[in-house]
Design an enzyme around this catalytic site. Structure first.
Site, mmCIF file in Angstrom:
data_model
loop_
_atom_site.group_PDB
_atom_site.id
_atom_site.type_symbol
_atom_site.label_atom_id
_atom_site.label_comp_id
_atom_site.label_asym_id
_atom_site.label_seq_id
_atom_site.Cartn_x
_atom_site.Cartn_y
_atom_site.Cartn_z
ATOM 1 C CD GLU A 83 62.267 12.661 -2.545
ATOM 2 O OE1 GLU A 83 61.025 12.963 -2.732
ATOM 3 O OE2 GLU A 83 63.283 13.347 -2.993
ATOM 4 C CG ASP A 116 54.462 13.141 -0.420
ATOM 5 O OD1 ASP A 116 54.665 11.640 -0.117
ATOM 6 O OD2 ASP A 116 54.114 13.007 -1.635
ATOM 7 N N GLY A 121 59.811 8.562 -17.022
ATOM 8 C CA GLY A 121 60.833 7.511 -16.483
ATOM 9 C C GLY A 121 62.003 8.018 -15.775
ATOM 10 C CG LEU A 132 62.980 14.411 -13.600
ATOM 11 C CD1 LEU A 132 63.859 14.963 -14.908
ATOM 12 C CD2 LEU A 132 63.543 15.097 -12.293
ATOM 13 C CB SER A 133 56.797 14.762 -11.045
ATOM 14 O OG SER A 133 57.042 14.125 -10.013
ATOM 15 C CB SER A 134 56.619 12.760 -17.059
ATOM 16 O OG SER A 134 56.795 11.304 -16.896
ATOM 17 C CG ASP A 150 55.341 14.056 -7.442
ATOM 18 O OD1 ASP A 150 56.168 14.388 -6.383
ATOM 19 O OD2 ASP A 150 55.319 12.697 -7.371
ATOM 20 C CE1 TYR A 204 56.042 6.974 -3.094
ATOM 21 C CE2 TYR A 204 53.863 6.161 -2.820
ATOM 22 C CZ TYR A 204 54.754 7.181 -2.702
ATOM 23 O OH TYR A 204 54.327 8.413 -2.510
HETATM 24 C C1 GLA Z 1 56.712 9.935 -5.858
HETATM 25 C C2 GLA Z 1 55.317 10.118 -5.243
HETATM 26 C C3 GLA Z 1 55.178 11.297 -4.362
HETATM 27 C C4 GLA Z 1 56.314 11.281 -2.988
HETATM 28 C C5 GLA Z 1 57.735 10.962 -3.756
HETATM 29 C C6 GLA Z 1 58.672 10.341 -2.598
HETATM 30 O O1 GLA Z 1 57.397 10.761 -6.611
HETATM 31 O O2 GLA Z 1 54.487 10.431 -6.335
HETATM 32 O O3 GLA Z 1 54.035 11.777 -3.782
HETATM 33 O O4 GLA Z 1 55.783 10.342 -2.210
HETATM 34 O O5 GLA Z 1 57.576 9.692 -4.573
HETATM 35 O O6 GLA Z 1 59.065 11.613 -1.567
#
Ligand code: GLA
Length: 376
Positions: free
Chosen positions: A31, A34, A116, A119-121, A166, A218
């Site tokens: 985590e 990337d 939200g 889970l990368s929607s 993601d 972030y």
């Molecule tokens: C989010 C970002 C990813 C990654 C994660 C943390 O999901 O979109 O690129 O940095 O946070 O691992």
């Protein structure tokens, strides 16, 4: 006829030219590394975003979605620019912009990845649209290039400085495996993740918490990493060993030190997790997952009380490992749990949340699923 196509027809009164889908993801381990050229080990979940698209001769992009009561948004192609204000449709427009599409389009979206929940929607939306357009316009982009273009859409059009994990996993994942992704060059290796035959389940816990730090926090973490790279004159955290970091501690701030400490240890944990999985050593995997959470909580400071509560309650109920996933400050945690303990673990988490006065969590499970594909 599948439902994305018939939904498209209800709105646009003819058939789409192409339909595609792309999944959300969870990340087993790796985590916030990337964007530091590290290794990550995510897998695609079952839930996908579906998209249906038709080319038109008008100079307009029309977008509708199941989730927005099918109200059609119309944008003149000449207006597409990162400066154009908007809402969720900016992810779609960003991909059109990044891919350089100049044709009129009708687009219908059905997003089934929980929004939200961390889970990368958004990556699923980008990857589904990119997959459809790549095929519809015969652009010939390979999957790593398509992932970079989706990231460009999110970074430069939407304005979220995300890394590459993601979009990559949504495009490149394979059923039954977690995807070991080298974020330096986007090479991948499928790592079998067959928890079921070992009597285990990966429980996904959506804390339903969304703290305000999400965007700013972030970007600050990324900035700290960039600053370490500049001060220590290295290419990325990937090039930093623990010995080097310790010997150069006085050249960076204490905050930068703990951020870099997370990055260096997390990259190693991912590689150790691959070794553990290759030996089906889920006890060791659990320990690495736990160490990842501690590092994200204490060194990277991206956890939050709800995520810590979900992790602690899972471990108290006997989970082999538990940690927050994704960007942090809310969203989801994962817990590696004996299958027969899943209900007991859910109840333990639920009652810990009630006791702490938090909103009730939501639970999901998913086996590693297929990445983006053309439906027809
Ligand atoms: C989010 C970002 C990813 C990654 C994660 C943390 O999901 O979109 O690129 O940095 O946070 O691992």
């Amino acid at each position: 006829m599948n439902s994305i196509s018939s939904n498209f027809e209800k709105v646009f009164a003819h058939s789409p030219d192409i339909c595609a889908s792309a999944p959300g993801r969870v990340n087993l381990i790796g985590e916030h590394i990337d964007y530091s050229e590290g290794f990550v080990l995510p897998f695609a979940i079952n839930d996908c975003t579906h998209v249906a698209i038709a080319k038109t001769n008008e100079n307009v992009i029309k977008i509708a979605s199941v989730q927005r009561s099918s109200a059609v948004i119309s944008i003149a192609i000449s207006d597409i620019s990162p400066d154009l204000k908007g809402d969720w449709e900016r992810y779609v427009l960003g991909v059109i912009w990044a891919l350089g599409i100049k044709s009129g389009l009708e687009i219908f979206i059905d997003g089934k990845v929980p929004v939200g929940a961390g889970l990368s929607s958004s990556a699923a939306l980008e990857a589904s649209v990119a997959t459809a357009l790549n095929s519809l316009f015969s652009l010939g982009y390979d999957l790593p290039t398509l992932a970079r273009l989706c990231q460009k859409a999110e970074n430069d059009y939407v304005g979220m400085p995300c890394g590459i994990m993601d979009q990559s996993v949504s495009l490149m994942a394979n059923k039954g495996s977690a995807l070991l992704l080298d974020c330096r060059d986007l090479t991948t290796k499928n790592i079998s993740f067959d928890v079921a035959s070992h009597g285990l389940e990966l429980l996904i816990i959506d804390t339903q918490a969304h703290h305000e730090l999400v965007d700013g926090g972030y970007a600050q973490r990324r900035a700290s990493c960039d600053s370490v790279v500049t001060k220590l004159n290295i290419v990325s955290m990937r090039h930093l060993s623990m010995d080097q970091l310790l010997s150069k501690r006085s050249e960076i701030t204490e905050t930068e030190f703990i951020r870099a400490h997370h990055a260096v240890t997390e990259i190693k944990r991912v590689l150790d997790a691959v070794v553990a999985l290759e030996k089906s050593d889920f006890v060791e995997l659990g320990k690495l997952i736990n160490a990842s959470h501690v590092s994200l909580r204490d060194d990277y400071t991206v956890s939050c009380p709800e995520l810590d509560c979900a992790v602690d309650a899972s471990l108290d109920a006997g989970a082999l490992g538990a940690r927050m996933v994704g960007g942090g400050f809310g969203g989801s945690a994962i817990a590696l749990v004996q299958a027969q303990n899943v209900e007991k673990t859910k109840l333990a988490i639920q009652s810990a949340f009630t006791e702490a006065g938090y909103k009730a969590p939501r639970f999901f499970t998913s086996l590693p699923s297929q990445g983006a594909r053309i439906l027809y």
